[in-house]
Scaffold this motif. Structure first.
Motif, mmCIF file in Angstrom:
data_model
loop_
_atom_site.group_PDB
_atom_site.id
_atom_site.type_symbol
_atom_site.label_atom_id
_atom_site.label_comp_id
_atom_site.label_asym_id
_atom_site.label_seq_id
_atom_site.Cartn_x
_atom_site.Cartn_y
_atom_site.Cartn_z
ATOM 1 N N LEU A 54 11.865 3.488 -10.876
ATOM 2 C CA LEU A 54 10.391 3.396 -11.126
ATOM 3 C C LEU A 54 10.217 2.004 -10.344
ATOM 4 C CD1 LEU A 54 7.715 4.788 -11.988
ATOM 5 C CD2 LEU A 54 8.250 3.099 -13.951
ATOM 6 N N LEU A 55 10.682 0.976 -10.577
ATOM 7 C CA LEU A 55 10.572 -0.220 -10.085
ATOM 8 C C LEU A 55 11.206 -0.345 -8.557
ATOM 9 C CD1 LEU A 55 11.758 -2.865 -12.717
ATOM 10 C CD2 LEU A 55 9.616 -1.767 -12.242
ATOM 11 N N LEU A 56 11.901 0.479 -8.242
ATOM 12 C CA LEU A 56 12.235 0.597 -6.670
ATOM 13 C C LEU A 56 11.283 1.300 -6.025
ATOM 14 C CD1 LEU A 56 14.554 0.293 -4.350
ATOM 15 C CD2 LEU A 56 15.205 2.615 -5.008
ATOM 16 N N GLY A 57 10.620 2.414 -6.656
ATOM 17 C CA GLY A 57 9.599 3.024 -6.073
ATOM 18 C C GLY A 57 8.196 2.117 -5.736
ATOM 19 N N VAL A 58 8.154 1.230 -6.616
ATOM 20 C CA VAL A 58 7.003 0.186 -6.335
ATOM 21 C C VAL A 58 7.420 -0.638 -5.327
ATOM 22 C CG1 VAL A 58 5.853 -1.710 -7.675
ATOM 23 C CG2 VAL A 58 6.220 0.600 -8.843
ATOM 24 N N ALA A 59 8.693 -1.114 -5.210
ATOM 25 C CA ALA A 59 9.027 -2.097 -4.333
ATOM 26 C C ALA A 59 8.898 -1.784 -2.889
ATOM 27 C CB ALA A 59 10.552 -2.718 -4.637
ATOM 28 N N LEU A 60 9.253 0.008 -2.709
ATOM 29 C CA LEU A 60 9.359 0.249 -1.426
ATOM 30 C C LEU A 60 7.729 0.191 -0.871
ATOM 31 C CD1 LEU A 60 11.488 3.636 -1.617
ATOM 32 C CD2 LEU A 60 11.795 1.371 -0.916
ATOM 33 N N ILE A 61 6.827 0.415 -1.773
ATOM 34 C CA ILE A 61 5.489 0.715 -1.218
ATOM 35 C C ILE A 61 5.081 -0.972 -0.881
ATOM 36 C CG2 ILE A 61 2.989 0.795 -2.177
ATOM 37 C CD1 ILE A 61 4.132 3.191 -3.950
ATOM 38 N N VAL A 62 5.464 -1.736 -1.797
ATOM 39 C CA VAL A 62 5.225 -3.196 -1.550
ATOM 40 C C VAL A 62 5.870 -3.638 0.018
ATOM 41 C CG1 VAL A 62 5.668 -5.615 -2.246
ATOM 42 C CG2 VAL A 62 4.951 -4.097 -4.098
ATOM 43 N N VAL A 63 7.116 -3.148 0.034
ATOM 44 C CA VAL A 63 7.610 -3.551 1.315
ATOM 45 C C VAL A 63 6.612 -2.882 2.463
ATOM 46 C CG1 VAL A 63 9.658 -3.156 2.841
ATOM 47 C CG2 VAL A 63 9.929 -3.968 0.492
ATOM 48 N N ALA A 64 6.314 -1.712 2.243
ATOM 49 C CA ALA A 64 5.731 -1.130 3.457
ATOM 50 C C ALA A 64 4.321 -1.914 3.541
ATOM 51 C CB ALA A 64 5.504 0.679 3.241
ATOM 52 N N LEU A 65 3.571 -2.036 2.583
ATOM 53 C CA LEU A 65 2.298 -2.869 2.871
ATOM 54 C C LEU A 65 2.418 -4.252 3.179
ATOM 55 C CD1 LEU A 65 0.310 -1.415 -0.290
ATOM 56 C CD2 LEU A 65 0.180 -0.705 1.906
ATOM 57 N N PHE A 66 3.369 -4.854 2.661
ATOM 58 C CA PHE A 66 3.243 -6.658 2.964
ATOM 59 C C PHE A 66 4.331 -7.061 3.597
ATOM 60 C CE2 PHE A 66 0.814 -5.484 -0.989
ATOM 61 C CZ PHE A 66 -0.280 -5.895 -0.494
ATOM 62 N N MET A 67 5.576 -6.383 3.829
ATOM 63 C CA MET A 67 6.934 -6.919 4.151
ATOM 64 C C MET A 67 7.473 -6.027 5.328
ATOM 65 S SD MET A 67 9.336 -8.549 1.445
ATOM 66 C CE MET A 67 10.524 -7.576 1.935
ATOM 67 N N GLN A 68 6.531 -5.673 6.258
ATOM 68 C CA GLN A 68 7.117 -4.529 7.122
ATOM 69 C C GLN A 68 8.375 -4.833 8.053
ATOM 70 O OE1 GLN A 68 3.465 -3.713 9.198
ATOM 71 N NE2 GLN A 68 2.456 -3.026 7.228
ATOM 72 N N GLY A 73 8.717 6.163 -2.155
ATOM 73 C CA GLY A 73 8.399 5.352 -3.354
ATOM 74 C C GLY A 73 7.602 6.071 -4.366
ATOM 75 N N LEU A 74 6.630 6.826 -3.556
ATOM 76 C CA LEU A 74 5.582 7.542 -4.578
ATOM 77 C C LEU A 74 6.621 8.514 -5.542
ATOM 78 C CD1 LEU A 74 2.663 7.154 -5.067
ATOM 79 C CD2 LEU A 74 2.386 9.096 -3.301
ATOM 80 N N ALA A 75 7.254 9.171 -4.710
ATOM 81 C CA ALA A 75 8.057 10.344 -5.331
ATOM 82 C C ALA A 75 8.925 9.904 -6.159
ATOM 83 C CB ALA A 75 9.185 11.009 -4.191
ATOM 84 N N LEU A 76 9.691 8.702 -6.312
ATOM 85 C CA LEU A 76 10.653 8.255 -6.964
ATOM 86 C C LEU A 76 9.647 7.650 -8.366
ATOM 87 C CD1 LEU A 76 12.873 5.648 -5.118
ATOM 88 C CD2 LEU A 76 13.636 7.523 -6.675
ATOM 89 N N ILE A 77 8.791 7.218 -8.158
ATOM 90 C CA ILE A 77 7.797 6.483 -9.133
ATOM 91 C C ILE A 77 7.311 7.898 -10.115
ATOM 92 C CG2 ILE A 77 5.362 5.853 -9.960
ATOM 93 C CD1 ILE A 77 5.816 3.838 -7.441
ATOM 94 N N ILE A 78 6.955 8.983 -9.346
ATOM 95 C CA ILE A 78 6.412 10.207 -10.194
ATOM 96 C C ILE A 78 7.955 10.698 -10.996
ATOM 97 C CG2 ILE A 78 5.747 12.441 -10.058
ATOM 98 C CD1 ILE A 78 3.949 11.476 -7.535
ATOM 99 N N GLN A 79 8.910 10.967 -10.388
ATOM 100 C CA GLN A 79 10.057 11.341 -10.943
ATOM 101 C C GLN A 79 10.482 10.600 -12.180
ATOM 102 O OE1 GLN A 79 13.565 12.449 -8.362
ATOM 103 N NE2 GLN A 79 14.542 11.582 -9.542
ATOM 104 N N GLU A 80 10.417 9.264 -12.075
ATOM 105 C CA GLU A 80 10.912 8.373 -13.079
ATOM 106 C C GLU A 80 9.848 8.513 -14.299
ATOM 107 O OE1 GLU A 80 13.946 7.004 -13.235
ATOM 108 O OE2 GLU A 80 14.215 8.135 -11.554
ATOM 109 N N MET A 81 8.699 8.592 -13.886
ATOM 110 C CA MET A 81 7.529 8.538 -15.035
ATOM 111 C C MET A 81 7.704 10.016 -15.656
ATOM 112 S SD MET A 81 5.470 6.114 -14.946
ATOM 113 C CE MET A 81 3.921 6.341 -15.477
ATOM 114 N N THR A 82 8.002 11.086 -15.044
ATOM 115 C CA THR A 82 8.344 12.367 -15.550
ATOM 116 C C THR A 82 9.372 12.151 -16.843
ATOM 117 O OG1 THR A 82 7.802 13.428 -13.467
ATOM 118 C CG2 THR A 82 8.690 14.621 -15.070
#
Lengths: 334, 284
Positions: free
Chosen positions: A281-295, B99-108
């Motif tokens: 879950l945290l990895l998912g958040v990290a990916l979004i942060v990388v894409a937005l701020f650390m390209q 990333g969004l897919a990972l978040i949704i999957q883990e939340m599930t």
């Protein structure tokens, strides 16, 4: 800025990492995994950073290498150097096939095709369970003993991996600096122009795939010997996904960035997964942060920091000439 | 006779694949954006249905409600996050949606646990239909009929109405559409919601057939890509044809060689790519 973009300096950093990992890490498995994934990520970077091909299929080659090690070492007692050679050859051949089919489409279609092929090879491994062991994988893959040198101990195996890592890393650095590597960058920058100048663009892309597949399969074989298993998960979508994620997190401009990405990911995964099983879950958040701020990834971050430090430390006219150089280096990957 | 059963099954599954692929296609057409979280929205649709049915709601309430919830959630995601990244290269579209897919999957997994569960076929459709010696579950027939009506309705909305015309205009030129006075930001959110909502609906309809488990999203994503690649991105009839083709292949192969059923789908895709790189009915 010139020093930090020099390939010899990158090799020095990689060698330094190899020497330092045993000093800071207690787990030989983790240290070896960082180098092994460092190879796989550098191979992915050769496609993404240097050729501009975003491949979601790197797990195919990793899995193929892993199965070659598993099958040849447990069923046929083939010597390890020969096995590694065969894994490299098979990885390259399969990469040529996947590359040849995938580059028939461009852009996002290309990405979707590589993902679909990674599913294809996963189900191939799953369906032929007689060969691959199916869900269980191939167990009891031994670590090598070569010419009286015993690498079965974890840390001695680390040095086995380290030597291979440095040799392949050096070769890949040379490849990226060669005319071949420059041509790949030309294709990334402007495919139509590279083609108009007369380069056989498709052949170059397939060649890049072959090298990438060969190195990734080597990494897969080393990994199977490290953990003693050739698991089904090596060829799964998830392996492709993490290799790609490590590549982007590290930064796609140069090959040391790939080791940086692999190391950061493996260390974070090691710490976080013991704290919280749902750390992805945290990895998912990290990916979004990388894409937005650390390209430009971690390496881009380091470059920015270094340029700030050099710019503030010497407030001389030199600093002014330093700036545009830096921009140029950036311009390519923005 | 056994093949007839498999072929019917395949058409049912294929129609669900069609919904998935059309959702992906509509989003790509307007936003030039490949949604790697598409499978995750399918997953959510299935789990919302599962959850609502577990709470005692009828499937007939749960299924549309789940699709609407996914649609709203997707539109919200578009507004908060995705509209900030359209201008970036597609590497970052992929990174963000993965990333969004990972978040949704883990939340599930956090909310519903890692094991998954079953959704019973809805009341009124939990029997079988018997014609001669052909026996077929009613719910699966309903899925075929319902998605067929939906497919026609959707086609009419996209090709025959003013709304569809605006959406198509937006995918030709976002700027010119905005200059004509349409709020393209709002259209983008709505279309993303619609596309993801279709994935959610496919998930909701699939739940009574295949149950729910946290990794069904990834499987759906792979299949949606295959359907789009075979049918040709942006082709409505291509998606329908490819969806049914993939569904029937999977279903018939499942009776001949169970482990290899999904392998054959991907093999089929490779063959189509060799013979027709643009897909069966692809335009560009």
């Amino acid at each position: 800025m010139k020093t930090i973009n020099n390939p010899i300096f990158h090799f020095f950093l990689a060698a330094l990492t190899v020497v330092c990992l045993p000093l800071f890490l207690r787990s030989g498995v983790l240290a070896s995994e960082i180098l092994i994934f460092g190879l796989a990520v550098a191979a992915c970077n050769l496609l993404l950073g240097f050729t501009g091909l975003l491949s979601f299929g790197q797990g195919i080659f990793f899995g193929v290498g892993s199965y070659v090690a598993g099958i040849l070492l447990t069923r046929y007692q083939i010597p390890v150097p020969l096995m590694l050679l065969l894994s490299v050859v098979l990885g390259a051949l399969i990469a040529v096939a996947v590359g040849w089919l995938s580059i028939r489409r461009q852009g996002v279609y290309f990405v979707m095709l590589t993902l679909a092929f990674s599913q294809f090879f996963f189900f191939l491994a799953y369906s032929f369970s007689g060969l691959t062991g199916g869900d269980n994988g191939i167990l009891d893959v031994p670590r090598p003993v070569i010419a009286g040198f015993d690498f079965t101990n974890l840390w001695s195996y680390y040095w086995f991996v380290a030597v291979i890592f440095l040799a392949v890393f050096a070769l890949m650095l040379r490849t990226t600096q060669s005319t071949f590597g420059r041509t790949l960058s030309a294709i990334r920058e402007n495919e139509a122009r590279a083609s108009a100048v007369g380069f056989p663009v498709r052949a170059f892309k397939i060649a890049a795939f072959a090298i990438s597949g060969a190195v990734t399969a080597l990494a897969g074989a080393l990994h199977a010997m490290l953990i003693g298993v050739a698991p089904l998960s090596s060829i799964e979508y998830h392996t492709s996904e993490i290799i790609l994620i490590m590549t982007i997190i590290g930064g796609s401009g140069n090959l040391f960035a790939s080791l940086l990405g692999a190391g950061t990911y493996m260390l974070l995964a090691d710490v976080l997964s013991t704290i919280w099983p749902r750390w992805l879950l945290l990895l998912g958040v990290a990916l979004i942060v990388v894409a937005l701020f650390m390209q430009r990834g971690l390496w881009g971050l380091i470059e920015t920091l270094v340029s700030h430090i050099t710019a503030t430390s010497k407030r001389t006219p030199n600093a002014a000439t330093e700036r545009p150089l830096h921009r140029q280096a950036d311009g390519g990957k923005a | 006779m056994t093949y007839l059963f498999q072929i019917f099954n395949g058409i049912g599954i294929g129609m669900l694949y069609f919904l998935l692929a059309v959702g992906l296609s509509v989003i790509f057409g307007l936003l030039q954006f490949v949604n790697f979280a598409h499978g995750a929205f399918y997953l959510l649709g299935a789990y919302f249905t599962y959850d609502l049915v577990e709470r005692g709601y009828s499937f007939w309430v749960a299924m549309p409600l789940a699709a609407i919830m996914v649609m709203a959630l997707a539109a919200l995601t578009e507004i908060v996050l995705l509209r900030r990244i359209y201008k970036l290269p597609h590497t970052f579209h992929i990174l963000v949606t993965v990333g969004l897919a990972l978040i949704i999957q883990e939340m599930t997994i956090i909310v519903w646990g890692p094991l998954g569960g079953n959704v019973p076929p809805p009341e009124g459709l939990n029997g079988v239909i018997i014609v001669g010696d052909f026996i077929y579950p009613e719910y699966r027939l309903f899925v075929i009929a319902f998605t067929a009506v939906l497919a026609v309705g959707l086609w009419w909305v996209l090709e025959g109405t003013r709304i569809g015309a605006i959406v198509r205009a937006g995918s030709e030129s976002s700027e010119n559409t905005a200059l004509l006075g349409y709020n393209t930001l709002r259209i983008n959110s709505a279309v993303f919601g619609l596309g993801a909502g279709l994935a959610g609906l496919a998930g909701a309809l699939a739940a009574p057939i295949r149950g729910v488990e946290p990794f069904m999203g990834l499987e759906a994503l792979g299949i949606a890509f295959v359907v789009v690649v075979i049918g040709g991105m942006g082709s409505y009839t291509g998606a329908l044809l490819a969806g049914i083709l993939v569904g029937v292949t999977q279903s018939v192969m499942a009776s001949l060689w169970p482990e290899g059923a999904r392998l054959m789908i991907y093999l089929g895709m490779a063959l189509v790519i060799v013979a027709m790189p643009r897909g069966l009915l692809g335009r560009a």
